[in-house]
Structures are given as structure tokens and as C-alpha cells.
Design a protein around this motif. Structure first.
Motif, PDB file in Angstrom:
ATOM      1  N   ALA A 162      -7.460  -0.958  -4.216  1.00  0.00           N
ATOM      2  CA  ALA A 162      -6.554  -0.619  -3.118  1.00  0.00           C
ATOM      3  C   ALA A 162      -6.190   0.858  -3.144  1.00  0.00           C
ATOM      4  N   ILE A 275       0.753   1.721   0.165  1.00  0.00           N
ATOM      5  CA  ILE A 275       0.113   0.445  -0.183  1.00  0.00           C
ATOM      6  C   ILE A 275       1.180  -0.645  -0.139  1.00  0.00           C
ATOM      7  N   LEU A 289      -2.081   0.136   3.333  1.00  0.00           N
ATOM      8  CA  LEU A 289      -2.950  -0.999   3.036  1.00  0.00           C
ATOM      9  C   LEU A 289      -2.055  -2.220   2.881  1.00  0.00           C
TER      10      LEU A 289
END
Length: 374
Positions: A162, A275, A289
Motif C-alpha cells: 500500500a 492511506i 488508498l
């Protein structure tokens, strides 16, 4: 109080049939079950969970162990777990672990082991081999969320991949002076999320030949931590990065707030990527993300209930959960390349490829990307 005999008499069935119909165990026709449930409702009969536990050896209660209860990720996971357990007729008992070793020992040696729960779900907790062995000897299904636990079935995104992915996104836009603003290792969770996300950043920078330009700073895993860290990192225009990879969305949001306070436009003068998929990410136009913590909780419950129903007890596989790149307005090419302040139109793209970056002009996704799942 009404007794099972009263329910059986009203429904016109035997006590054993009434008991099977209300417990959900044993062969009972749908019509009979409906008649028994209607009779129980009419006279206010409620099945005693304690009595059922004596017969079945089950408490219909699942223990959930967490390090935090006031952080959004854990809250979302708990919502998913709670909804799934209630739907299945189970209770939830929550245990918050601290750094106190004696408290942890009491929870595992007493509350979780002495038949108070049927199964255990650990969120962001790395269980010791002794703790895992103890639960397995007692045949209590166990699943972890948020990272690897040796010998235990787990659900999590690939934190290394990620971080590498979002770093590649910035590299693909043309950035080379990139700062990783990550969590302090002293407050790192057992499953080492901070460490893995830093490793993914460094891997992407090294693969692009930008290792010498990979700057790192450590801050608390919070909006305030990102804010204070960014005030320091962005103070000097001569050393200021053109992009920041935030190890979580909370840090990224703090960076955006600090940049605004310093008069630095995002994304025309500074690109920021996060993230996790925090609920505030969209409001701050943050490219991030996204993962779905509630879905992790739901699947964890499905896992333990399947084991309680007689599923394969030896399953210790890790399931890599999907993550999706949500393109918003916090990233674009570095100012030296664009000279404009154009943002990025909001789009959502699933991750479908490997970790290597693709070049793109400002305002476009750098990669179509891959669902990070095994």
C-alpha cells in the motif's frame, strides 16, 4: 416467569421440540418453528442463555481484543463485528489491552480462557505463541485483523504494498523530493503497521533510483501529529519537499491543515497522499488508498462462526484485503513541471496492477492499480 412447558403447551408440541425450535439446534420444520416462536412471543418467554450454555457448552459470546477504542479504524472494525454478531444471535465482549503486562495476562489467563467466550477476534494485536497455543488447546476459534499473527488466520491490507503504491503514484507524477511522514515507532501497534508502511515507501524510492532523496520524519499517528510535523517539515522553502506520503489519513489531513496555515497551496505547491480511507478524506479532497475496516470485521465474524459450526480448524491463512486508490484533489505534478495550480478531478480507481509506476500528466491517475488481495 413463563417456562418452556408453557410455550410447548400453547404451540401444541412437546417440550423437547419447543426447545429445539427456540435454540435453533436440531431438526424442526419451518412451520413448527414459527408456531413455537409465536407462542413464546405471546407469553413473553425468553430463552435463558445461561441454561443454553450449560447444555451446549457455548456462551454465544465472542471476545474482541483491541489496543484502542477511540480511533476510527478500530471503531469501524467494531461496527462491522457488532452488526455481524447481533445478526447471528451472539454477544460481544470488548477487552482493551494496554502496555500493562499484568493486565494482559489476566485477560488471556482468566477472561478469554475460562469459558467466558466461544471465540476471539484480535484487532491490531500480535498474539504471543503461548497465547495462541492456549486458545487452540481450548478449541476457541481465533482470527486476527490488521496484520500477520503466526499460526492464526488474519485479515489485513498489505501495508508494504500500500505504501509502495501511493509513493509510486507521486513518483509517476514527477516528484522526487518526497517526504514520508510516518508514525512514531514508540507507539507502534503490535502488528507493526508503521514499520511496514515506511518499508514500502523506501522500497518505491529505491526502485525509482531516488533513495538519496527519501526523507523520513516520525510523528504521532494523528491529525495533530501530522499538523505539527508538517509545520516543521514545510517551514524552510529551500528544503521543503514537493510531496508528502502520509503513513495514514489522519497524518495527511494534519499536513493539509498546516500547509494552508503556511500559505502553501495543495496540490499546486505540495502534493499529499494518504492511506486508509478516513471518513474526513473526501472533505479534505485527499487522494488516498482506501480500505474498508467494517468489511474486515464482518469477514472475521464469518470466519469464527464457520469454525464454531464445525469448519476446518486448521486454517491459518492470511487474507489480503482489497484497497482502492481514490483520486481526489491533493496530488498533481511538482510545481517546477506544471507551473499551474490545477487539481485532480475526483475519480475512484481499483488497484489492478503491480507496484511499478506509470507516467501521467497532472490531473490524471498515474496508475490503474491492483486490488491488493491474495
Amino acid at each position: 416467569m413463563s417456562a418452556i412447558a408453557d410455550v410447548a403447551r400453547l404451540a401444541g408440541v412437546s417440550k423437547s421440540t419447543a426447545s429445539r425450535a427456540l435454540s435453533g439446534r436440531g431438526a424442526v420444520s419451518p412451520e413448527t418453528r414459527s408456531r413455537v416462536e409465536s407462542a413464546a412471543s405471546q407469553i413473553g418467554y425468553v430463552v435463558s442463555s445461561n441454561a443454553a450454555s450449560l447444555v451446549t457448552g457455548r456462551t454465544r459470546n465472542v471476545g474482541v481484543v483491541v489496543p484502542y477504542v477511540n480511533r476510527w479504524f478500530f471503531g469501524d472494525v467494531l461496527e462491522g463485528i457488532e452488526a455481524a454478531l447481533i445478526g447471528a444471535g451472539y454477544d460481544l465482549t470488548l477487552y482493551r489491552l494496554t502496555s500493562d503486562d499484568e493486565q494482559r495476562r489476566r485477560i488471556f489467563d482468566y477472561f478469554l480462557v475460562r469459558k467466558r467466550v466461544d471465540a476471539v477476534i484480535a484487532i491490531g494485536i500480535e498474539l504471543s505463541s503461548d497465547e495462541v497455543r492456549m486458545l487452540r488447546l481450548l478449541r476457541k476459534p481465533l482470527v486476527g485483523i490488521g496484520g500477520d499473527i503466526p499460526g492464526v488466520a488474519t485479515l489485513s491490507i498489505d501495508d508494504v504494498a500500500a505504501s509502495r503504491f501511493v509513493t509510486d503514484h507521486l513518483i509517476g507524477l514527477g516528484h522526487s523530493r518526497i517526504l514520508h511522514l510516518g508514525g512514531e515507532h514508540i507507539e507502534q501497534m503490535d502488528v507493526r503497521v508503521h514499520e511496514q508502511r515506511l518499508a514500502g515507501f523506501r522500497s518505491a524510492m529505491a526502485s525509482a533510483g531516488l533513495g538519496p532523496h527519501a526523507s523520513v520524519a516520525f510523528v504521532p499517528f494523528s491529525i495533530e501529529g501530522g499538523y505539527r510535523g508538517a509545520l516543521t517539515a514545510l517551514a524552510d522553502p529551500a528544503t521543503r519537499p514537493t510531496a508528502i506520503v502520509a503513513a495514514c489519513d489522519e497524518i495527511a489531513i494534519g499536513v493539509i491543515v498546516a500547509a494552508r496555515e503556511l500559505g502553501i497551496s495543495v496540490p499546486s505547491r505540495l502534493s499529499v497522499v494518504g492511506i486508509d480511507g478516513h471518513p474526513l478524506a473526501e472533505m479534505f479532497a485527499l487522494t488516498t488508498l482506501e480500505q474498508k475496516p467494517a468489511a474486515h470485521g464482518l469477514l472475521a465474524v464469518e470466519h469464527v462462526l464457520d469454525r464454531l459450526a464445525g469448519g476446518e480448524p486448521g486454517d491459518t491463512a492470511r487474507r489480503v484485503m482489497p484497497a482502492t486508490l481514490a483520486m481526489r484533489g491533493s496530488t498533481t505534478a511538482p510545481p517546477i513541471e506544471t507551473g499551474s495550480g490545477a487539481g485532480v478531478a475526483p475519480t475512484v480507481r481499483p488497484l489492478t496492477g503491480g507496484p511499478s509506476p506509470e507516467s501521467a500528466s497532472a490531473g490524471q491517475a498515474t496508475r490503474s492499480g491492483a486490488v491488493l488481495s491474495g
